[in-house]
Design a protein around this motif. Structure first.
Motif, PDB file in Angstrom:
ATOM      1  N   GLN A 119      77.035  47.480  11.210  1.00  0.00           N
ATOM      2  CA  GLN A 119      75.702  46.893  11.115  1.00  0.00           C
ATOM      3  C   GLN A 119      74.847  47.380  12.273  1.00  0.00           C
ATOM      4  OE1 GLN A 119      74.907  42.715   9.761  1.00  0.00           O
ATOM      5  NE2 GLN A 119      74.251  42.429  11.878  1.00  0.00           N
ATOM      6  N   GLY A 120      75.482  47.507  13.447  1.00  0.00           N
ATOM      7  CA  GLY A 120      74.776  48.041  14.602  1.00  0.00           C
ATOM      8  C   GLY A 120      74.344  49.477  14.379  1.00  0.00           C
ATOM      9  N   ALA A 121      75.150  50.276  13.665  1.00  0.00           N
ATOM     10  CA  ALA A 121      74.759  51.652  13.365  1.00  0.00           C
ATOM     11  C   ALA A 121      73.461  51.675  12.566  1.00  0.00           C
ATOM     12  CB  ALA A 121      75.875  52.360  12.588  1.00  0.00           C
ATOM     13  N   GLY A 122      73.380  50.778  11.578  1.00  0.00           N
ATOM     14  CA  GLY A 122      72.161  50.710  10.775  1.00  0.00           C
ATOM     15  C   GLY A 122      70.965  50.252  11.578  1.00  0.00           C
ATOM     16  N   PHE A 123      71.151  49.221  12.395  1.00  0.00           N
ATOM     17  CA  PHE A 123      70.040  48.727  13.206  1.00  0.00           C
ATOM     18  C   PHE A 123      69.624  49.754  14.261  1.00  0.00           C
ATOM     19  CE2 PHE A 123      71.274  44.050  12.281  1.00  0.00           C
ATOM     20  CZ  PHE A 123      70.380  44.008  11.225  1.00  0.00           C
ATOM     21  N   MET A 124      70.597  50.503  14.812  1.00  0.00           N
ATOM     22  CA  MET A 124      70.239  51.574  15.754  1.00  0.00           C
ATOM     23  C   MET A 124      69.397  52.633  15.061  1.00  0.00           C
ATOM     24  SD  MET A 124      73.705  52.157  17.988  1.00  0.00           S
ATOM     25  CE  MET A 124      74.412  50.825  18.968  1.00  0.00           C
ATOM     26  N   ALA A 125      69.790  53.004  13.840  1.00  0.00           N
ATOM     27  CA  ALA A 125      69.016  53.980  13.076  1.00  0.00           C
ATOM     28  C   ALA A 125      67.609  53.465  12.817  1.00  0.00           C
ATOM     29  CB  ALA A 125      69.729  54.293  11.760  1.00  0.00           C
ATOM     30  N   ASP A 126      67.496  52.165  12.557  1.00  0.00           N
ATOM     31  CA  ASP A 126      66.191  51.519  12.335  1.00  0.00           C
ATOM     32  C   ASP A 126      65.320  51.621  13.587  1.00  0.00           C
ATOM     33  OD1 ASP A 126      64.353  49.147  12.686  1.00  0.00           O
ATOM     34  OD2 ASP A 126      64.964  48.726  10.638  1.00  0.00           O
ATOM     35  N   VAL A 135      70.060  62.831  16.166  1.00  0.00           N
ATOM     36  CA  VAL A 135      71.012  61.784  16.526  1.00  0.00           C
ATOM     37  C   VAL A 135      71.601  61.184  15.253  1.00  0.00           C
ATOM     38  CG1 VAL A 135      71.377  59.622  17.779  1.00  0.00           C
ATOM     39  CG2 VAL A 135      69.615  61.215  18.550  1.00  0.00           C
ATOM     40  N   VAL A 136      72.908  60.905  15.282  1.00  0.00           N
ATOM     41  CA  VAL A 136      73.582  60.179  14.210  1.00  0.00           C
ATOM     42  C   VAL A 136      74.291  58.987  14.833  1.00  0.00           C
ATOM     43  CG1 VAL A 136      75.514  60.250  12.593  1.00  0.00           C
ATOM     44  CG2 VAL A 136      73.877  62.124  12.634  1.00  0.00           C
ATOM     45  N   PHE A 137      74.156  57.834  14.208  1.00  0.00           N
ATOM     46  CA  PHE A 137      74.803  56.610  14.686  1.00  0.00           C
ATOM     47  C   PHE A 137      75.958  56.285  13.741  1.00  0.00           C
ATOM     48  CE2 PHE A 137      70.310  56.525  15.725  1.00  0.00           C
ATOM     49  CZ  PHE A 137      70.322  56.297  17.099  1.00  0.00           C
ATOM     50  N   GLY A 138      77.164  56.187  14.272  1.00  0.00           N
ATOM     51  CA  GLY A 138      78.270  55.918  13.369  1.00  0.00           C
ATOM     52  C   GLY A 138      79.584  55.643  14.055  1.00  0.00           C
ATOM     53  N   GLY A 175      66.099  57.608  10.655  1.00  0.00           N
ATOM     54  CA  GLY A 175      67.315  57.330  11.401  1.00  0.00           C
ATOM     55  C   GLY A 175      68.506  57.547  10.496  1.00  0.00           C
ATOM     56  N   VAL A 176      69.609  58.042  11.056  1.00  0.00           N
ATOM     57  CA  VAL A 176      70.775  58.405  10.243  1.00  0.00           C
ATOM     58  C   VAL A 176      71.996  57.620  10.709  1.00  0.00           C
ATOM     59  CG1 VAL A 176      72.273  60.278   9.462  1.00  0.00           C
ATOM     60  CG2 VAL A 176      69.841  60.720   9.888  1.00  0.00           C
ATOM     61  N   ALA A 177      72.683  56.998   9.748  1.00  0.00           N
ATOM     62  CA  ALA A 177      73.927  56.276  10.025  1.00  0.00           C
ATOM     63  C   ALA A 177      75.052  56.911   9.209  1.00  0.00           C
ATOM     64  CB  ALA A 177      73.792  54.802   9.669  1.00  0.00           C
ATOM     65  N   LEU A 178      76.213  57.070   9.840  1.00  0.00           N
ATOM     66  CA  LEU A 178      77.383  57.687   9.202  1.00  0.00           C
ATOM     67  C   LEU A 178      78.518  56.675   9.246  1.00  0.00           C
ATOM     68  CD1 LEU A 178      78.739  60.177   7.968  1.00  0.00           C
ATOM     69  CD2 LEU A 178      79.105  61.043  10.274  1.00  0.00           C
ATOM     70  N   VAL A 179      78.928  56.174   8.067  1.00  0.00           N
ATOM     71  CA  VAL A 179      79.880  55.059   8.026  1.00  0.00           C
ATOM     72  C   VAL A 179      80.982  55.327   7.005  1.00  0.00           C
ATOM     73  CG1 VAL A 179      78.141  53.393   8.744  1.00  0.00           C
ATOM     74  CG2 VAL A 179      78.502  53.779   6.308  1.00  0.00           C
ATOM     75  N   ILE A 180      82.073  54.594   7.152  1.00  0.00           N
ATOM     76  CA  ILE A 180      83.213  54.796   6.271  1.00  0.00           C
ATOM     77  C   ILE A 180      83.013  54.105   4.925  1.00  0.00           C
ATOM     78  CG2 ILE A 180      84.806  55.009   8.222  1.00  0.00           C
ATOM     79  CD1 ILE A 180      85.884  52.180   7.366  1.00  0.00           C
ATOM     80  N   THR A 181      83.898  54.429   4.018  1.00  0.00           N
ATOM     81  CA  THR A 181      83.967  53.819   2.698  1.00  0.00           C
ATOM     82  C   THR A 181      84.166  52.308   2.801  1.00  0.00           C
ATOM     83  OG1 THR A 181      85.107  55.819   2.041  1.00  0.00           O
ATOM     84  CG2 THR A 181      85.215  53.987   0.502  1.00  0.00           C
TER      85      THR A 181
END
Length: 537
Positions: free
Chosen positions: A53-60, A23-26, A70-76
């Protein structure tokens, strides 16, 4: 035979799959679309939060339940800075999290030309927080960089790791080779040190074991050692649920006087996988935590062993290997017989020490577990969670965790609960969140809907930041800024098509929980501290 060529984004997906990422959250953006090129055709599921921030907390939350990074994929730029709070929470709580971000093209870095999403030094900023941060300047280095990232996540004390890929690198084609998972190598203590620890354990008349989140994988051998030497086992918040139901368990905070008395009387304390930080051991900052006699500290991080209480013996090792090693030097040893009695006395005294209000809140938590014995409770920084952190007899490990320790971020629970539900779709997740904290991440109700996550949002409504208000009053400060208006949570849930109800009596909670758990998606239940009968003393 000509080697297959793929884009950096496609190879990245292959490497994630090889390392067991499911799973990737992003949230995609123009600065990361090339990283999504191979995602749709892969086995990896993508979950979209409403905020990075939710992507990071979901990965957590995903990592805590699954035991995998947990993996988060976010923009610059803003995508990454929005994720920093979640990374800081993961750093404080030792949660393995891989954050992959974009960064502006290589020839622009450090020039300050006003490009979209530009930061003065994005990599420099991340180096201060991440355990490891790398800018992929050479596209052919990608396999090595990903391998190192996972090695860092799996080999030492976990935390956030960051890889940033320039926008001009993402679409470049590189040779695609068979991907292999990263090798994890954990420190292991020498036999002489473990034998010294075993001798101290064998000689102890009043031993106690302390377990932190780093001891979760060691539960079986910790139980065996505790039974063999007759030691009560005190669990911190992140270890709560270890030895569930066992007569040697003490599911109470070392900040409580009753637990401190147990430790003060001990002639040996074995601390396994715990940083012994303030939010577990000195929550009220009263400086009352006792000096420990014959303290043995086991930690996977050498730097951590140099911080905190001075130990009579330090063991650089994972908790599981260290405990198993100690047991190996205790064949046939029979320890003291009063361990269960000391543990029971500590449990009773700790619960009695709580205020009537806190005991009522703990009773609600107990009710949740009685009704939904297989659930996981994910908590925010809210009063009921504070009470549970002081005393919560969770039914199993990884079934109680929250953001009210360590970094203490508000708004953690709703997205983290979604991540937890995605990690284990067979069990319901109860998101225990206050009305104030919920408003930090209220839109993540929509993420739960999209993910068909079995999250029960249990809103503990006390009309604002009551914990802060009480602290202000206690400090002689006129309360200010502690009454933020809340929406009608039932109407908000309804706007997303989520079934919701407000309880008139706390005795209705078992029925409401059962109905919510039977649904295939999210639900919302509101408990109002003054309007719901029986919720507090």
């Amino acid at each position: 035979m000509t080697a297959e060529m793929k884009t950096v984004g496609e190879v990245l997906v292959d490497l994630l799959e090889a390392n067991g990422v499911e799973v990737v959250f992003g949230i995609p953006g123009v600065h990361t679309v090339e990283l999504y090129r191979g995602l749709a055709s892969s086995k990896i599921r993508h979950v979209t939060p409403r905020h990075e921030q939710g992507a990071g907390f979901m990965a957590d939350g995903y990592a805590r339940v699954s035991g995998k990074p947990g993996v988060a994929l976010v923009i610059t730029g803003p995508g990454l800075t929005n994720t920093i709070t979640a990374m800081a929470q993961a750093r404080q709580d030792s949660i393995p999290m891989l954050v992959i971000s974009g960064v502006n093209r290589r020839d622009s870095l450090g020039h300050g030309r006003g490009l979209l999403h530009e930061l003065p030094d994005q990599h420099g900023m991340m180096k201060t927080l991440a355990l490891y941060s790398h800018t992929l300047l050479n596209p052919t280095d990608l396999p090595l960089v990903v391998d190192r990232a996972f090695a860092v996540l799996l080999s030492g004390r976990p935390g956030p790791v960051h890889i940033e890929i320039p926008t001009d690198v993402m679409a470049l084609r590189i040779e695609s080779k068979p991907a292999m998972p990263a090798a994890a190598t954990r420190p292991r203590s020498d036999s002489e040190t473990l034998q010294k620890a075993a001798i101290l354990c064998a000689d102890a008349a009043r031993p106690v074991i302390l377990c932190g989140g780093g001891a979760l994988t060691a539960e079986a051998v910790v139980r065996q050692l505790a039974e063999q030497i007759g030691a009560p086992v005190v669990t911190t918040v992140n270890a709560r649920g270890m030895l569930a139901g066992h007569p040697l368990r003490v599911p109470a905070s070392p900040s409580l006087k009753a637990v401190r008395a147990l430790l003060r009387a001990a002639d040996l304390v074995l601390a396994l996988g715990t940083e012994m930080g303030q939010t577990d051991y000195d929550l009220y900052a009263d400086g009352g935590f006792p000096e420990l006699r014959n303290l043995i500290r086991t930690d996977i991080d050498a730097a951590q062993l140099a911080r905190g209480p001075q130990a009579a013996l330090s063991i650089l090792s994972g908790a599981k290997m260290a405990t198993a090693g100690i047991l190996g030097f205790l064949p046939g040893h029979v320890g003291v017989k009063d361990g269960a009695e000391r543990a029971e006395m500590a449990r009773k005294a700790a619960l009695k020490e709580l205020s009537a209000k806190m005991r009522a809140e703990v009773a609600v938590i107990d009710m949740i577990y009685r009704v939904l014995s297989d659930c996981t409770i994910v908590g925010d920084s809210t009063q009921a969670v504070y009470a549970g952190n002081l005393y919560c007899d969770a039914p199993r490990q990884r079934s109680w965790f929250n953001s009210a320790t360590g970094y203490g971020a508000l708004g953690y629970a709703p997205p983290a609960a979604v991540g937890a539900a995605v990690a284990d779709r067979g069990k319901p997740v109860v998101c225990l969140v206050g009305d104030g904290g919920f408003q930090f991440s209220l839109a993540e109700i929509g993420s739960a809907v999209d993910a068909a996550a079995r999250v029960i949002f249990l809103v503990w409504n006390n009309d604002g930041y009551q914990e802060i208000e009480s602290y202000m009053v206690g400090s002689g400060i006129t309360p200010e800024g502690v009454k933020p208006s809340a929406p009608d949570f039932l109407m908000t849930a309804g706007a997303y098509g989520v079934p919701a109800e407000r309880l008139a009596d706390v005795r209705d909670l078992p029925r409401a929980l059962s109905e919510a758990a039977a649904r295939s998606g999210p639900s919302l239940i509101e408990i109002h501290q003054s309007k719901t009968v029986g919720v507090t003393a």
